[in-house]
Design a protein around this motif. Structure first.
Motif, PDB file in Angstrom:
ATOM      1  N   HIS A 101      -1.247   6.643  -9.128  1.00 28.35           N
ATOM      2  CA  HIS A 101      -0.419   5.825 -10.016  1.00 28.35           C
ATOM      3  C   HIS A 101      -0.651   4.332  -9.799  1.00 28.35           C
ATOM      4  CE1 HIS A 101       1.504   9.158 -11.808  1.00 28.35           C
ATOM      5  NE2 HIS A 101       2.450   9.372 -10.910  1.00 28.35           N
ATOM      6  N   ALA A 102      -1.184   3.971  -8.639  1.00 28.33           N
ATOM      7  CA  ALA A 102      -1.532   2.580  -8.364  1.00 28.33           C
ATOM      8  C   ALA A 102      -2.983   2.529  -7.910  1.00 28.33           C
ATOM      9  CB  ALA A 102      -0.615   1.996  -7.296  1.00 28.33           C
ATOM     10  N   PRO A 103      -3.680   1.424  -8.162  1.00 27.10           N
ATOM     11  CA  PRO A 103      -5.063   1.315  -7.677  1.00 27.10           C
ATOM     12  C   PRO A 103      -5.134   1.538  -6.169  1.00 27.10           C
ATOM     13  CG  PRO A 103      -4.541  -0.487  -9.184  1.00 27.10           C
ATOM     14  CD  PRO A 103      -3.249   0.229  -8.915  1.00 27.10           C
ATOM     15  N   ARG A 104      -6.191   2.167  -5.728  1.00 23.87           N
ATOM     16  CA  ARG A 104      -6.284   2.533  -4.320  1.00 23.87           C
ATOM     17  C   ARG A 104      -6.332   1.325  -3.399  1.00 23.87           C
ATOM     18  NH1 ARG A 104     -10.104   8.036  -4.357  1.00 23.87           N
ATOM     19  NH2 ARG A 104      -8.713   9.205  -5.772  1.00 23.87           N
ATOM     20  N   ASP A 105      -6.936   0.234  -3.868  1.00 20.61           N
ATOM     21  CA  ASP A 105      -6.957  -0.952  -3.017  1.00 20.61           C
ATOM     22  C   ASP A 105      -5.561  -1.551  -2.868  1.00 20.61           C
ATOM     23  OD1 ASP A 105      -6.865  -1.777  -5.685  1.00 20.61           O
ATOM     24  OD2 ASP A 105      -8.183  -3.509  -5.376  1.00 20.61           O
ATOM     25  N   ALA A 106      -4.742  -1.454  -3.915  1.00 18.06           N
ATOM     26  CA  ALA A 106      -3.358  -1.930  -3.823  1.00 18.06           C
ATOM     27  C   ALA A 106      -2.545  -1.056  -2.872  1.00 18.06           C
ATOM     28  CB  ALA A 106      -2.714  -1.951  -5.211  1.00 18.06           C
ATOM     29  N   GLN A 107      -2.773   0.248  -2.937  1.00 16.81           N
ATOM     30  CA  GLN A 107      -2.093   1.144  -2.009  1.00 16.81           C
ATOM     31  C   GLN A 107      -2.449   0.808  -0.560  1.00 16.81           C
ATOM     32  OE1 GLN A 107      -2.108   5.406  -2.912  1.00 16.81           O
ATOM     33  NE2 GLN A 107      -2.889   4.973  -4.959  1.00 16.81           N
ATOM     34  N   ALA A 108      -3.727   0.619  -0.302  1.00 19.16           N
ATOM     35  CA  ALA A 108      -4.169   0.337   1.070  1.00 19.16           C
ATOM     36  C   ALA A 108      -3.628  -0.997   1.562  1.00 19.16           C
ATOM     37  CB  ALA A 108      -5.695   0.349   1.132  1.00 19.16           C
ATOM     38  N   ASP A 135      -9.247   8.712   4.379  1.00 20.26           N
ATOM     39  CA  ASP A 135      -8.891   7.295   4.387  1.00 20.26           C
ATOM     40  C   ASP A 135      -7.627   7.055   5.216  1.00 20.26           C
ATOM     41  OD1 ASP A 135     -11.066   6.770   2.834  1.00 20.26           O
ATOM     42  OD2 ASP A 135      -9.952   6.225   1.019  1.00 20.26           O
ATOM     43  N   MET A 136      -6.673   7.979   5.131  1.00 18.07           N
ATOM     44  CA  MET A 136      -5.454   7.838   5.923  1.00 18.07           C
ATOM     45  C   MET A 136      -5.768   7.860   7.414  1.00 18.07           C
ATOM     46  SD  MET A 136      -2.241   7.423   6.329  1.00 18.07           S
ATOM     47  CE  MET A 136      -1.707   7.444   4.612  1.00 18.07           C
ATOM     48  N   ALA A 137      -6.566   8.815   7.850  1.00 19.64           N
ATOM     49  CA  ALA A 137      -6.926   8.906   9.265  1.00 19.64           C
ATOM     50  C   ALA A 137      -7.666   7.651   9.715  1.00 19.64           C
ATOM     51  CB  ALA A 137      -7.774  10.149   9.515  1.00 19.64           C
TER      52      ALA A 137
END
Length: 266
Positions: A101-108, A135-137
């Motif tokens: 729902h949000a761009p992955r770079d914004a989430q990170a 990516d989480m790990a």
């Protein structure tokens, strides 16, 4: 005693009977509930609920779904708002690649901001992770290398490796009603392998009602059903699991007063 370490009492699903829902939880032995923030800009609603009920505490943070809506949230703001006596956690924040729902770079970026706030305050970070195991790990390992911070992988539905990485880095793993679903043997196998001192239970209400309420609106009282299945999964009786998960909860959510302590007022 049981604790619902993750619910959303501010959601519209509960608006008409919030007091009754808290009362039913109390009757079911759920003496503490943490209502989790999904938007910093709506913190006033969360705070008001936590201030209304002695049993209810809250967090402060931006859900990854809403990361693009609140790109300007800073660690300093999270730290400041977490000073409220009823705020016992940071988040929920993390990565969700299932819905995107949000761009992955914004989430990170948002996730790392919340990590910084958790590191500074010592409050546990409530982590949302879905379809983003690698990516989480990687982020958890990288950020822990900068300095440890307390955290919980909430509503765990990821793979075995992420659970192992999380525990190895000092984190906790929380299981929701998903644990009770007939097709969730893989999640039960993961739960059985988690160290006993790192297990938590939650509802994620109003979502993911456990069996026998699956398909209905979830609520904190139903955490007892998840705890019962966890007991079967790890070979302990329900009373032992209630004690175990409650002890773990108060160890992680260390700002939370225990039931025999005076509840702080705002």
């Amino acid at each position: 005693m049981l604790v619902d370490s993750h619910c959303h009492l501010d959601f519209p699903d509960f608006a008409e009977e919030r007091a009754a829902i808290v009362a039913r939880a109390r009757e079911a032995g759920v003496e503490r509930m943490v209502t989790i923030s999904t938007r910093v800009r709506k913190f006033d609603q969360i705070r008001e609920i936590a201030e209304t009920f002695d049993e209810v505490y809250c967090s402060i943070g931006t859900h990854p779904h809403n990361a693009a809506e609140e790109p300007d949230v800073t660690a300093e703001e999270l730290v400041r708002l977490s000073g409220h006596p009823k705020v016992v956690a940071i988040g929920e924040a993390g990565l969700d690649y299932h819905y995107d729902h949000a761009p992955r770079d914004a989430q990170a970026k948002g996730f790392r901001t919340h990590i910084a706030a958790a590191r500074e305050t010592g409050l546990p970070l409530v982590i949302h992770a879905r379809s983003a195991d690698d990516d989480m790990a990687a982020i958890l390992e990288e950020e822990t290398g900068k300095g440890a911070f307390p955290f919980v992988l909430h509503c765990f539905s990821s793979g075995k490796r992420l659970a192992e990485v999380g525990v190895a880095l000092g984190g906790y793993v929380s299981f929701s009603g998903i644990l009770t679903f007939r097709n969730s043997q893989d999640i039960r196998d993961i739960a059985a392998a988690v160290r006993l001192d790192r297990l938590l239970v939650e509802t994620d209400a109003p979502y993911l009602a456990p069996i026998p309420h699956r398909g209905k609106r979830n609520e904190p009282a139903f955490v007892a059903h998840t705890a019962a299945v966890l007991a079967e999964t790890i070979g302990l009786d329900s009373a032992e699991v209630a004690r175990l998960t409650t002890d773990n909860f108060f160890r992680l959510f260390s700002k939370m007063p225990s039931p025999d302590e005076v509840v702080p007022k705002a």
